[in-house]
Design a protein around this motif. Structure first.
Motif, PDB file in Angstrom:
ATOM      1  N   LEU A 353     -28.327 -30.300   5.268  1.00 43.79           N
ATOM      2  CA  LEU A 353     -27.049 -30.800   5.761  1.00 43.79           C
ATOM      3  C   LEU A 353     -26.256 -29.689   6.452  1.00 43.79           C
ATOM      4  O   LEU A 353     -25.740 -29.866   7.552  1.00 43.79           O
ATOM      5  N   ASP A 354     -26.213 -28.543   5.820  1.00 47.10           N
ATOM      6  CA  ASP A 354     -25.459 -27.408   6.354  1.00 47.10           C
ATOM      7  C   ASP A 354     -25.933 -27.004   7.741  1.00 47.10           C
ATOM      8  O   ASP A 354     -25.132 -26.808   8.649  1.00 47.10           O
ATOM      9  N   LYS A 357     -25.087 -29.644  10.327  1.00 46.51           N
ATOM     10  CA  LYS A 357     -23.636 -29.635  10.550  1.00 46.51           C
ATOM     11  C   LYS A 357     -23.233 -28.466  11.458  1.00 46.51           C
ATOM     12  O   LYS A 357     -22.441 -28.608  12.380  1.00 46.51           O
ATOM     13  N   ARG A 358     -23.847 -27.316  11.223  1.00 43.97           N
ATOM     14  CA  ARG A 358     -23.533 -26.124  12.011  1.00 43.97           C
ATOM     15  C   ARG A 358     -23.856 -26.360  13.499  1.00 43.97           C
ATOM     16  O   ARG A 358     -23.085 -26.013  14.383  1.00 43.97           O
TER      17      ARG A 358
END
Ligand code: AN7
Length: 364
Positions: A353-354, A357-358
């Motif tokens: 997810l991270d 998202k980035r």
């Protein structure tokens, strides 16, 4: 339940203007009836007040305008008792010939230039089951061979020297007039063999008279603009070219078959021919995709490249209504599309997810 008759193809729709009768077996894949899409973002981007419409022929059953001509040519070949058709092709004609031959249950032979045909066109033609004859030479060489072979073997030529091809293709002009309610001021086309510019001009001329009474119903006809690739521009040179070269392989043609007809279209309409570099063609190709969501093949974008150039120079004045034919689908030539986007190659990241998202936040 809807009582509206479903669309069954261009021969049924324009039967009164095509050479068929009640007993003719129509060989159709429901071709034609393609969208006429008004460009919304590109006119704003170039800061000109013009109405530009694209006739997206890439949405025909085999992905190009050739289907219009092929439904008519194969219908007439079958009516005459032919068991086999033949063509030379830069790719799209071979795909269409192969598909309509499959539909009719007859054989298709196609001559293609060695290694110079876009991947999608090859895939289709193989799947439809045509006999593919790859030659050591370009389209013009293949065309000369096809003309010779047809004198010695029982095969019907379905290149655009077959007049039924032109009759089928002229229906695109009918559709445009039906949809707009008038003929445009300018009609821009990519030109290779020049069959299509011949067909559109014939269509616009015929549609300005009533099919039954032969009386004029509308006087307006467009100015025809024929655009070529710079390395394959015999109409601009004023003579045939022996070694045509362009990334737009569909129009890599130096000896156009409809030479006289295309000059007649240019002269009678008050139009012109011009040529554009591969870079200009590819810029228009990408622009259509990125600013309008319309993915055509490189050759097709030559019509828009030309229109934008002539709008920019004022040769096509503001206030004009312009139609550009987009002759083929972008999926035909995935290699050229991908190589155009090399700088934007997909990045591979960790599946978290991270990380995703980035990427999104970086882009916005
Ligand atoms: C996408 O398939 O000639 O001026 O052998 O595929 O009527 O020849 C293709 C031509 C424009 C030029 N755009 O039309 C063939 C072949 C596309 C094309 C043209 C072609 P013409």
């Amino acid at each position: 339940m809807s009582t509206q008759k479903h669309y069954t193809g261009l021969i049924e729709r324009y039967r009164d203007r095509l050479p068929v009768n009640e007993t003719t077996r129509i060989i159709s894949l429901n071709e034609g009836n393609t969208p006429l899409i008004q460009l919304q973002n590109i006119p704003r981007l170039i800061g000109k007040s013009v109405d530009i419409y694209v006739k997206f022929e890439g949405l025909n059953p085999t992905g190009s305008f050739k289907d219009r001509g092929m439904t008519m040519a194969v219908t007439k070949a079958v009516e005459a008792g032919s068991q086999a058709i033949i063509c030379a092709s830069t790719g799209n004609t071979s795909a269409a010939a192969a598909a309509y031959a499959a539909r009719a249950g007859i054989k298709a032979f196609v001559l293609i230039p060695d290694g110079k045909i876009a991947l999608g066109k090859l895939a289709q033609t193989l799947m439809y089951g045509a006999e593919i004859i790859q030659i050591n030479g370009n389209f013009d060489k293949g065309m000369a061979l096809v003309k010779e072979v047809a004198e010695h073997a029982p095969v019907t030529i379905v290149n655009s020297i077959n007049p039924f091809r032109i009759d089928g293709q002229k229906t695109a002009a009918f559709e445009i007039v039906d949809e707009l309610g008038f003929a445009p001021d300018y009609h821009c086309l990519p030109v290779g063999n020049a069959g299509n510019i011949t067909a559109y001009w014939k269509g616009y001329k015929e549609y300005s008279t009533d099919s039954a009474t032969h009386k004029a119903v509308t006087a307006k006809r467009p100015i025809m603009c024929g655009y070529q690739a710079a390395g394959a521009a015999p109409f601009v040179a004023g003579h045939m070219i022996d070694e045509p070269e362009t990334i737009a392989t569909a129009i890599r043609i130096g000896h156009p078959q409809s030479w006289d007809f295309a000059w007649a279209a240019q002269k009678e309409s008050g139009g012109w021919f011009d040529k554009f570099t591969d870079e200009q063609i590819l810029a228009a190709h990408k622009m259509l995709s990125q600013y309008e969501g319309i993915f055509c093949e490189p050759a097709s974008a030559t019509s828009l490249a030309g229109a934008l150039h002539d709008i920019g120079s004022g040769k096509i004045p503001e206030g004009s209504k312009i139609v550009c034919t987009l002759t083929g689908n972008g999926l035909k030539d995935p290699d050229t599309a991908i190589s155009q986007c090399a700088a934007a190659h997909p990045v591979t990241i960790e599946a978290s997810l991270d990380a995703v998202k980035r990427v999104i936040l970086d882009c916005l």
